[in-house]
Design a protein around this motif. Structure first.
Motif, mmCIF file in Angstrom:
data_model
loop_
_atom_site.group_PDB
_atom_site.id
_atom_site.type_symbol
_atom_site.label_atom_id
_atom_site.label_comp_id
_atom_site.label_asym_id
_atom_site.label_seq_id
_atom_site.Cartn_x
_atom_site.Cartn_y
_atom_site.Cartn_z
ATOM 1 N N ASP A 130 0.818 -1.217 0.000
ATOM 2 C CA ASP A 130 0.000 0.000 0.000
ATOM 3 C C ASP A 130 0.849 1.263 0.000
ATOM 4 O OD1 ASP A 130 -2.591 -1.334 0.193
ATOM 5 O OD2 ASP A 130 -1.978 -1.879 2.225
ATOM 6 N N GLU A 365 1.995 -5.935 9.193
ATOM 7 C CA GLU A 365 0.650 -5.918 8.613
ATOM 8 C C GLU A 365 -0.357 -5.335 9.594
ATOM 9 O OE1 GLU A 365 0.153 -10.019 7.477
ATOM 10 O OE2 GLU A 365 0.553 -9.565 5.363
ATOM 11 N N LYS A 366 -0.302 -5.784 10.845
ATOM 12 C CA LYS A 366 -1.223 -5.262 11.858
ATOM 13 C C LYS A 366 -0.971 -3.772 12.116
ATOM 14 C CE LYS A 366 -1.694 -9.751 14.143
ATOM 15 N NZ LYS A 366 -1.390 -10.543 15.367
ATOM 16 N N GLU A 369 -2.450 -1.673 9.314
ATOM 17 C CA GLU A 369 -3.908 -1.586 9.475
ATOM 18 C C GLU A 369 -4.264 -0.538 10.519
ATOM 19 O OE1 GLU A 369 -5.494 -5.392 10.395
ATOM 20 O OE2 GLU A 369 -4.882 -6.319 8.498
ATOM 21 N N ALA A 373 -6.233 3.072 9.879
ATOM 22 C CA ALA A 373 -7.435 3.436 10.627
ATOM 23 C C ALA A 373 -7.255 4.773 11.348
ATOM 24 C CB ALA A 373 -7.775 2.341 11.634
#
Length: 407
Positions: A130, A365-366, A369, A373
């Protein structure tokens, strides 16, 4: 760096530059010493890239929707005139015929001492998923030039180099640097935090992997002995001696690596760590010594605390077998950044980005995320408070030579 490593060291000095042949795509030489030139190639797929791309693959037979990337290599001058090499990997869309995406946010990696960016290669699928990923080499490392003023090498000057690299990428119109995610490893954590001292308002998220914010030799030697070692290296140990040490280490790497394995200091095979040993042949002794000395005298724990107060999403990864970060240091980091996400990998040594790659990928990855957010929450809150809608459209994306792309 993938493409830049193909350049000979001589071609990275101030007397060379790289251009592009518009018809064949072959590179030609130029004589302009004051211009930092570009090299472009399709981004090579890391070992895990096939699995990463399969997540984005479409169901239609014969139609590939896997993301495409391009590599853009360049260089820029540090304050002392040293050429700093960088590489940008950015998405160019999905499938053939898609224009360069101007929406991918920028992620900047910061290497550790005596490293080029080989340890990031296995993490590239998650880093670039991303983001546009910007990597660069310290002075005297990788494809950057040896420092023209060795005494000027410090954590602070390397942080300035990071800003110079980002300014160069922004000036070329290759990526926006107004908001960035910073991912740092080992001593790169000190460099990253020092950069955040003056540019923290631009940080969307910060990930510190197997590194300390302060006193680089404290965890291994203790504060007093570390200070004494720094003083000795600064005044008595010649840079040439370090070059000799690196040569011996490379020649005897099989033996030294085996000893480290036996002592539990490292948890990866020689083959997995071979790029590190090969890089030691290129490493500049003066730059290495000055970074060690400056790292022992530097602290950015206060910056980590400031970022935590501003609720900047922060990930801190520590290793149970990492000799470079002591339990006491980890406790101080917890105290400075209680809001940070702490991930402890009991089996990770200082080469944990290789030996515990899967766990590091899961942590990143976490973190991404959570960061996404948080960014969306702040946008929604700003919109609710000010009534301002979406930000103005980005300027048209540009090709590697600064020319607008016709969409």
């Amino acid at each position: 760096m993938g493409l830049l490593k193909k350049l000979s060291r001589k071609k990275v000095d101030a007397a060379s530059s790289i251009g592009a042949d518009d018809k064949s795509g072959q590179r030609t030489s130029a004589d302009d010493d004051d211009k930092n030139d570009l090299s472009v190639a399709p981004a090579p797929a890391p070992a895990d890239a096939a699995n990463d791309n399969s997540r984005d693959a479409g169901a239609g037979a014969g139609t590939s929707t896997a993301p495409l990337y391009e590599e853009i290599g360049g260089r820029t001058k540090a304050a002392d005139g040293t050429w700093i090499a960088w590489e940008l990997v950015r998405p160019v869309g999905v499938g053939a015929g898609h224009p360069v995406s101007s929406k991918a946010s920028l992620l900047v990696t910061v290497n550790g001492l005596s490293n080029d960016n080989f340890q990031w290669q296995g993490l590239m699928p998650v880093l670039r998923r991303d983001h546009a990923v910007l990597s660069w080499d310290f002075r005297g490392h990788g494809c950057s030039e040896n420092p023209r003023d060795v005494r000027a090498v410090s954590i602070a000057s390397l942080a300035e180099d990071l800003e110079v690299v980002m300014q160069d990428v922004s000036a070329r119109g290759l990526a926006s640097t107004s908001h960035v995610t910073v991912v740092a490893y080992s001593m790169g954590c000190q460099v990253a935090l020092e950069w955040c001292r003056d540019h923290g308002h631009r940080v969307d998220g910060l990930a510190l992997i197997l590194g300390t914010p302060q006193y680089s030799m404290e965890s291994l030697l203790g504060k007093r002995l570390g200070d004494a070692a720094a003083t000795l290296m600064d005044n008595a140990v010649s840079f040439f001696l370090w070059d000799c040490i690196f040569a011996v280490t490379f020649i005897s790497s099989w033996i030294s690596h085996g000893a480290a394995l036996a002592l539990g200091l490292i948890g990866v095979t020689w083959g997995q760590f071979a790029p590190f040993y090969r890089h030691m042949k290129r490493l500049h002794g003066g730059a290495y010594a000055r970074m060690l000395v400056s790292g022992q005298r530097h602290s950015a724990m206060d910056v980590l605390e400031q970022l935590d107060r501003r609720e900047v999403p922060t990930l801190i990864v520590t290793g149970g077998r990492d000799f470079a970060v002591s339990k006491a240091t980890v406790q101080r980091m917890h105290a400075a950044a209680p809001r940070a996400s702490f991930i402890h990998l009991p089996r990770a040594c200082h080469a944990g980005m290789i030996g515990e790659r899967g766990a590091v990928v899961d942590a990143l990855e976490k973190f991404f995320e959570l960061e996404g957010a948080e960014i969306q929450f702040n946008r929604d809150r700003k919109r609710a408070q000010t009534g301002v809608g979406e930000s103005p459209a980005d300027t048209p994306p540009k090709d590697p030579h600064g020319q607008p792309i016709q969409l």
